[in-house]
Design a protein around this motif. Structure first.
Motif, PDB file in Angstrom:
ATOM      1  N   GLY A  74      51.971 118.806 -16.886  1.00 21.38           N
ATOM      2  CA  GLY A  74      53.270 118.811 -16.212  1.00 21.38           C
ATOM      3  C   GLY A  74      53.633 120.156 -15.610  1.00 21.38           C
ATOM      4  N   VAL A  75      52.633 120.913 -15.172  1.00 21.34           N
ATOM      5  CA  VAL A  75      52.888 122.216 -14.553  1.00 21.34           C
ATOM      6  C   VAL A  75      53.354 121.993 -13.110  1.00 21.34           C
ATOM      7  N   GLU A  76      54.566 122.427 -12.821  1.00 21.25           N
ATOM      8  CA  GLU A  76      55.152 122.129 -11.507  1.00 21.25           C
ATOM      9  C   GLU A  76      55.423 123.358 -10.643  1.00 21.25           C
ATOM     10  N   THR A  77      55.558 124.525 -11.253  1.00 17.50           N
ATOM     11  CA  THR A  77      55.939 125.701 -10.458  1.00 17.50           C
ATOM     12  C   THR A  77      54.961 126.855 -10.655  1.00 17.50           C
ATOM     13  N   GLN A 125      47.408 121.466 -15.729  1.00 13.29           N
ATOM     14  CA  GLN A 125      47.438 120.168 -15.037  1.00 13.29           C
ATOM     15  C   GLN A 125      48.883 119.902 -14.643  1.00 13.29           C
ATOM     16  N   GLY A 126      49.088 119.407 -13.436  1.00 11.66           N
ATOM     17  CA  GLY A 126      50.464 119.094 -13.037  1.00 11.66           C
ATOM     18  C   GLY A 126      50.625 119.033 -11.540  1.00 11.66           C
ATOM     19  N   TYR A 127      51.818 118.655 -11.101  1.00 11.06           N
ATOM     20  CA  TYR A 127      52.095 118.466  -9.681  1.00 11.06           C
ATOM     21  C   TYR A 127      51.884 119.745  -8.877  1.00 11.06           C
ATOM     22  N   VAL A 165      40.391 109.880 -20.536  1.00  6.63           N
ATOM     23  CA  VAL A 165      40.934 108.525 -20.621  1.00  6.63           C
ATOM     24  C   VAL A 165      41.928 108.425 -21.775  1.00  6.63           C
ATOM     25  N   ASN A 166      43.084 107.844 -21.494  1.00  2.18           N
ATOM     26  CA  ASN A 166      44.109 107.664 -22.534  1.00  2.18           C
ATOM     27  C   ASN A 166      43.822 106.436 -23.385  1.00  2.18           C
ATOM     28  N   PHE A 167      43.914 106.609 -24.688  1.00  2.00           N
ATOM     29  CA  PHE A 167      43.774 105.487 -25.612  1.00  2.00           C
ATOM     30  C   PHE A 167      45.019 105.425 -26.470  1.00  2.00           C
ATOM     31  N   ARG A 188      46.794 101.740 -31.038  1.00  3.47           N
ATOM     32  CA  ARG A 188      46.184 100.475 -31.415  1.00  3.47           C
ATOM     33  C   ARG A 188      44.727 100.360 -30.941  1.00  3.47           C
ATOM     34  N   GLN A 189      44.437 100.884 -29.778  1.00  2.00           N
ATOM     35  CA  GLN A 189      43.049 100.897 -29.301  1.00  2.00           C
ATOM     36  C   GLN A 189      42.181 101.750 -30.222  1.00  2.00           C
ATOM     37  N   PHE A 190      42.723 102.909 -30.572  1.00  2.00           N
ATOM     38  CA  PHE A 190      41.979 103.853 -31.403  1.00  2.00           C
ATOM     39  C   PHE A 190      41.678 103.259 -32.783  1.00  2.00           C
ATOM     40  N   PRO A 233      53.478 102.895 -16.126  1.00  2.00           N
ATOM     41  CA  PRO A 233      52.764 102.704 -17.398  1.00  2.00           C
ATOM     42  C   PRO A 233      53.633 103.072 -18.600  1.00  2.00           C
ATOM     43  N   ALA A 234      54.606 103.949 -18.384  1.00  2.00           N
ATOM     44  CA  ALA A 234      55.519 104.295 -19.480  1.00  2.00           C
ATOM     45  C   ALA A 234      56.301 103.056 -19.919  1.00  2.00           C
ATOM     46  N   VAL A 235      56.430 102.074 -19.022  1.00  2.00           N
ATOM     47  CA  VAL A 235      57.114 100.815 -19.346  1.00  2.00           C
ATOM     48  C   VAL A 235      56.127  99.775 -19.873  1.00  2.00           C
TER      49      VAL A 235
HETATM   50  P1  C2E Z   1      50.312 110.995 -20.437  1.00  2.73           P
HETATM   51  O1  C2E Z   1      48.953 110.590 -20.854  1.00  2.73           O
HETATM   52  O2  C2E Z   1      50.962 112.077 -21.207  1.00  2.73           O
HETATM   53  O3  C2E Z   1      50.189 111.348 -18.889  1.00  2.73           O
HETATM   54  C1  C2E Z   1      50.939 112.348 -18.257  1.00  2.73           C
HETATM   55  C2  C2E Z   1      52.027 111.768 -17.388  1.00  2.73           C
HETATM   56  O4  C2E Z   1      52.720 112.825 -16.737  1.00  2.73           O
HETATM   57  C3  C2E Z   1      51.533 110.860 -16.277  1.00  2.73           C
HETATM   58  O5  C2E Z   1      52.533 109.867 -16.049  1.00  2.73           O
HETATM   59  C4  C2E Z   1      51.450 111.819 -15.086  1.00  2.73           C
HETATM   60  O6  C2E Z   1      51.500 111.161 -13.835  1.00  2.73           O
HETATM   61  C5  C2E Z   1      52.673 112.646 -15.328  1.00  2.73           C
HETATM   62  N1  C2E Z   1      52.603 113.987 -14.732  1.00  2.73           N
HETATM   63  C6  C2E Z   1      51.511 114.746 -14.511  1.00  2.73           C
HETATM   64  N2  C2E Z   1      51.846 115.946 -13.976  1.00  2.73           N
HETATM   65  C7  C2E Z   1      53.194 115.951 -13.861  1.00  2.73           C
HETATM   66  C8  C2E Z   1      54.150 116.912 -13.373  1.00  2.73           C
HETATM   67  O7  C2E Z   1      53.820 118.031 -12.943  1.00  2.73           O
HETATM   68  N3  C2E Z   1      55.469 116.559 -13.434  1.00  2.73           N
HETATM   69  C9  C2E Z   1      55.872 115.340 -13.903  1.00  2.73           C
HETATM   70  N4  C2E Z   1      57.171 115.088 -13.907  1.00  2.73           N
HETATM   71  N5  C2E Z   1      54.995 114.416 -14.378  1.00  2.73           N
HETATM   72  C10 C2E Z   1      53.669 114.716 -14.356  1.00  2.73           C
HETATM   73  P2  C2E Z   1      52.159 108.342 -15.853  1.00  2.73           P
HETATM   74  O8  C2E Z   1      50.935 108.227 -14.992  1.00  2.73           O
HETATM   75  O9  C2E Z   1      53.399 107.643 -15.424  1.00  2.73           O
HETATM   76  O10 C2E Z   1      51.754 107.859 -17.308  1.00  2.73           O
HETATM   77  C11 C2E Z   1      52.690 107.818 -18.341  1.00  2.73           C
HETATM   78  C12 C2E Z   1      52.036 107.557 -19.670  1.00  2.73           C
HETATM   79  O11 C2E Z   1      51.477 106.234 -19.703  1.00  2.73           O
HETATM   80  C13 C2E Z   1      50.853 108.478 -19.970  1.00  2.73           C
HETATM   81  O12 C2E Z   1      51.315 109.716 -20.463  1.00  2.73           O
HETATM   82  C14 C2E Z   1      50.106 107.664 -21.007  1.00  2.73           C
HETATM   83  O13 C2E Z   1      50.696 107.817 -22.269  1.00  2.73           O
HETATM   84  C15 C2E Z   1      50.332 106.246 -20.524  1.00  2.73           C
HETATM   85  N6  C2E Z   1      49.152 105.784 -19.767  1.00  2.73           N
HETATM   86  C16 C2E Z   1      48.856 105.925 -18.457  1.00  2.73           C
HETATM   87  N7  C2E Z   1      47.668 105.369 -18.153  1.00  2.73           N
HETATM   88  C17 C2E Z   1      47.179 104.856 -19.322  1.00  2.73           C
HETATM   89  C18 C2E Z   1      45.977 104.164 -19.700  1.00  2.73           C
HETATM   90  O14 C2E Z   1      45.059 103.910 -18.894  1.00  2.73           O
HETATM   91  N8  C2E Z   1      45.859 103.787 -21.012  1.00  2.73           N
HETATM   92  C19 C2E Z   1      46.805 104.078 -21.953  1.00  2.73           C
HETATM   93  N9  C2E Z   1      46.616 103.668 -23.245  1.00  2.73           N
HETATM   94  N10 C2E Z   1      47.942 104.747 -21.641  1.00  2.73           N
HETATM   95  C20 C2E Z   1      48.120 105.130 -20.347  1.00  2.73           C
END
Ligand code: C2E
Ligand code: MG
Ligand code: MG
Ligand code: MG
Length: 287
Positions: free
Chosen positions: A233-236, A252-254, A112-114, A117-119, A74-76
């Motif tokens: 992004g809490v991992e440890t 929240q995190g892995y 839910v992420n918005f 542009r959606q907002f 989704p980042a792409v």
């Molecule tokens: P975000 O909303 O900041 O989501 C957090 C991202 O960090 C997510 O990546 C999640 O999988 C990842 N993450 C969570 N915990 C950890 C961790 O402990 N370590 C690491 N390295 N990463 C972690 P994801 O799923 O690839 O999503 C990336 C971005 O894409 C999101 O950032 C958000 O901005 C966007 N996105 C994802 N789903 C949607 C959606 O349904 N709608 C919209 N508008 N944007 C979305």
């Protein structure tokens, strides 16, 4: 004729485009058919409370598995969708699925992420309220995640939108907090429930003093404004301890869980707590 000439021009232009632009076009084309082809689905990542570590909500995260190129992040694709009206179609789908899912959980909210542009879409408030009512979901069980970019470009209008949403009972989270250029002072203007500290600061906590200091000041800011503070992004385990000491209200995190499929989220939600796995990386309910 003119038509053929036009096509020729397109082809010449095409050949002069760099690979990046071609890739974007191809992603855009694929994305416009992704919903009907059933290539999209949501995964859910738990958000836990600092005290007791019970699961209070799940963030919905979009996944796209293509036949041609495998999974695309989704980042792409979100930024590409954001440049066209596709983001609205995707966003509507995401909201609908999320509302469906939250009904399966005993009490947690769905976050839910918005995108900006959606907002800023015309009648955003009316649309989201309509969806939620039709789904029969209490707005308190829906958290709207927006970024600083979405609200600071047109702050007055954004403040009004957030106020209305909050009045209706929606939760509002400011995502990726600390990465934008919002003045901390102006945060007061917005009706928010919590700040989500960007992953980059959590990641840097153990290594650089600056990150730890930024985390601490965001927590102070949030608390003094009466807001919750979610660390993403809490991992440890070291990060968990440091964030608890810093006074972060939610984590929240892995370390707790990666985003999981709907069926797994359902089981987690029902148990309320993350159960202790064999790898000892997850956390038991309090005694
Ligand atoms: P975000 O909303 O900041 O989501 C957090 C991202 O960090 C997510 O990546 C999640 O999988 C990842 N993450 C969570 N915990 C950890 C961790 O402990 N370590 C690491 N390295 N990463 C972690 P994801 O799923 O690839 O999503 C990336 C971005 O894409 C999101 O950032 C958000 O901005 C966007 N996105 C994802 N789903 C949607 C959606 O349904 N709608 C919209 N508008 N944007 C979305
Ligand atoms: Mg988010
Ligand atoms: Mg985030
Ligand atoms: Mg982020």
């Amino acid at each position: 004729d003119a038509k053929r000439e036009g096509r020729g021009i397109v082809r010449v232009f095409d050949e002069s485009m760099d690979e990046n632009v071609k890739l974007r076009r191809s992603i855009e084309g694929g994305l416009s058919k992704a919903i009907e082809k059933g290539e999209l689905h949501l995964v859910y990542q738990p958000i836990v409370a600092r005290e007791g570590l019970e699961i209070v909500g799940f963030e919905a995260l979009l996944r796209w598995n293509t036949d041609a190129h495998g999974p695309i992040s989704p980042a792409v694709f979100i930024p590409i969708a954001e440049e066209s009206n596709l983001i609205h179609e995707l966003g509507d789908w995401v909201l609908e699925q999320s509302l469906d899912m939250v009904k399966d959980w005993p009490g947690q909210y769905v976050s839910v992420n918005f995108s900006p542009r959606q907002f800023r879409r015309h009648n955003f408030v009316g649309r989201i309220l309509d969806r939620v009512q039709r789904a029969g979901v209490d707005p308190q069980r829906v958290q709207i995640e927006i970024t600083e970019t979405a609200i600071f470009d047109d702050a007055d209008r954004a403040a009004e939108t957030l106020y209305k949403l909050r009045q209706m009972g929606f939760r509002i989270a400011l995502d990726d907090f600390g990465t934008g250029y919002s003045s901390l002072y102006n945060i007061r203007k917005f009706a928010l429930d919590c700040l989500k500290i960007d992953r980059s600061f959590i990641d840097g906590m153990g290594r650089e003093r600056e990150s730890a200091a930024i985390v601490q000041s965001i927590v102070h800011l949030g608390r003094s404004l009466g807001l919750g503070v979610i660390a993403e992004g809490v991992e440890t385990e070291a990060q968990v301890q440091a964030l608890r000491v810093a006074g972060c209200s939610h984590l929240q995190g892995y370390f707790f869980s990666r985003p999981v499929e709907a069926a797994v989220a359902r089981t987690m939600a029902a148990s309320l707590y993350l159960t202790n796995g064999e790898d000892d990386l997850t956390v038991d309910p309090p005694a």
